[in-house]
Structure formats: C-alpha cells, structure tokens
Design a protein around this motif. Structure first.
Motif, short mmCIF file in Angstrom:
data_model
loop_
_atom_site.label_atom_id
_atom_site.label_comp_id
_atom_site.label_asym_id
_atom_site.label_seq_id
_atom_site.Cartn_x
_atom_site.Cartn_y
_atom_site.Cartn_z
N VAL A 33 -14.16 71.82 -0.87
CA VAL A 33 -15.34 71.54 -0.49
C VAL A 33 -16.02 71.03 -1.69
CG1 VAL A 33 -17.86 72.48 0.29
CG2 VAL A 33 -15.75 73.61 1.10
N VAL A 34 -16.54 69.69 -1.69
CA VAL A 34 -17.10 69.09 -2.93
C VAL A 34 -18.66 68.91 -2.83
CG1 VAL A 34 -14.80 68.15 -3.76
CG2 VAL A 34 -16.54 66.96 -2.24
N GLU A 35 -19.30 68.97 -3.81
CA GLU A 35 -20.58 68.54 -3.88
C GLU A 35 -21.17 67.75 -5.25
OE1 GLU A 35 -22.72 72.27 -4.51
OE2 GLU A 35 -21.69 72.48 -6.39
N LEU A 36 -22.22 67.05 -5.05
CA LEU A 36 -22.59 66.13 -6.36
C LEU A 36 -22.68 67.08 -7.54
CD1 LEU A 36 -25.32 63.47 -4.95
CD2 LEU A 36 -22.94 63.20 -5.99
N CYS A 95 -18.58 63.27 2.17
CA CYS A 95 -17.65 64.29 1.90
C CYS A 95 -18.64 65.35 0.96
CB CYS A 95 -16.57 63.81 0.87
SG CYS A 95 -15.46 62.89 1.79
N THR A 96 -19.65 64.85 0.43
CA THR A 96 -20.58 65.96 -0.46
C THR A 96 -21.31 66.78 0.43
OG1 THR A 96 -22.27 64.48 -0.87
CG2 THR A 96 -20.35 64.75 -2.47
N ASP A 115 -13.22 67.19 6.61
CA ASP A 115 -14.22 66.93 7.49
C ASP A 115 -15.03 65.85 7.22
OD1 ASP A 115 -13.63 69.42 9.15
OD2 ASP A 115 -14.79 70.43 7.58
N GLY A 116 -15.23 65.40 6.09
CA GLY A 116 -15.82 64.33 5.56
C GLY A 116 -15.02 63.02 6.06
N THR A 117 -13.72 63.17 5.42
CA THR A 117 -12.76 61.94 6.01
C THR A 117 -12.74 61.83 7.51
OG1 THR A 117 -11.47 62.63 3.91
CG2 THR A 117 -10.51 61.22 5.84
N ILE A 164 -18.67 64.45 -9.03
CA ILE A 164 -18.76 65.77 -8.18
C ILE A 164 -18.08 66.88 -8.62
CG2 ILE A 164 -18.70 64.13 -6.07
CD1 ILE A 164 -15.50 64.44 -5.89
N ARG A 165 -18.29 68.03 -7.99
CA ARG A 165 -17.22 69.37 -8.58
C ARG A 165 -17.08 70.03 -7.23
NH1 ARG A 165 -22.49 72.60 -10.92
NH2 ARG A 165 -23.30 73.24 -8.98
N VAL A 166 -16.05 70.80 -7.51
CA VAL A 166 -15.47 71.80 -6.44
C VAL A 166 -16.61 72.63 -6.13
CG1 VAL A 166 -13.64 73.17 -5.40
CG2 VAL A 166 -13.32 70.83 -6.54
#
Length: 99
Positions: free
Chosen positions: A16-19, A56-57, A64-66, A95-97
C-alpha cells in the motif's frame, strides 16, 4: 537504519503506497498538467505518471490501483509497467510504503 532498509526493498503488488507528505499532487491549469509540488520546486508529470500516482496512492494496494488502471484504459498486463514507475517514484521520495 530501518528507513534505509525500506528504501532498499522492492515494491510488491500487495504493498500500500501513499504520497510522501512533503509532496502535493494537483492539476496546474497554467501547465495543463498534473504536478507534484514540494518545498524545493515542482515536478511536471505526464498523463501516464499522473494516472498511476492517482490510482495507486488512493488504492488499498498497488495491485488494486493497477486493476483500476487496466479497467480505465482497457489494457491488460500493466503490472510490470506500473511497478517500474512506482519504483522510480519511490526512489525519488515521491511515495512511501504505508506501514
């Protein structure tokens, strides 16, 4: 040390990635493009990069984003391309995990 270790590991579809909070993703009307704003400047994103970051973020996982991108653009097998871009974004610190 732990921070450095995370940067070394490869992203996986289940991650799970976020900005990164230092970056702000938005549409810039004068540039007619999505950008990442940060204290030192601005990164102008192409359409593909913006779509990947957006999907994806905000998703429960990279996979899921893909899947969302595959549906949106009616394309299969985007996983490797999406992961490749996200690896670059991760290395650049955009981004970071999520832990």
């Amino acid at each position: 040390m732990e921070e450095h270790m995370e940067a070394e590991r490869r992203l996986r579809p289940e991650d799970v990635v976020e900005l990164n909070p230092n970056y702000h993703f938005r549409w810039e009307e004068p540039q007619q493009a999505h950008v990442l704003l940060y204290p030192e400047g601005i990164v102008k994103l192409n359409q593909t990069a913006a779509a990947i970051l957006e999907a994806c973020t905000g998703a429960p996982s990279i996979a899921d984003g893909t899947a969302e991108l595959s549906r949106r653009y009616d394309k299969r097998n985007l996983g490797a391309e999406v992961l490749k871009f996200l690896e670059v974004a991760h290395a650049k610190g955009w981004i970071r995990v999520k832990s």
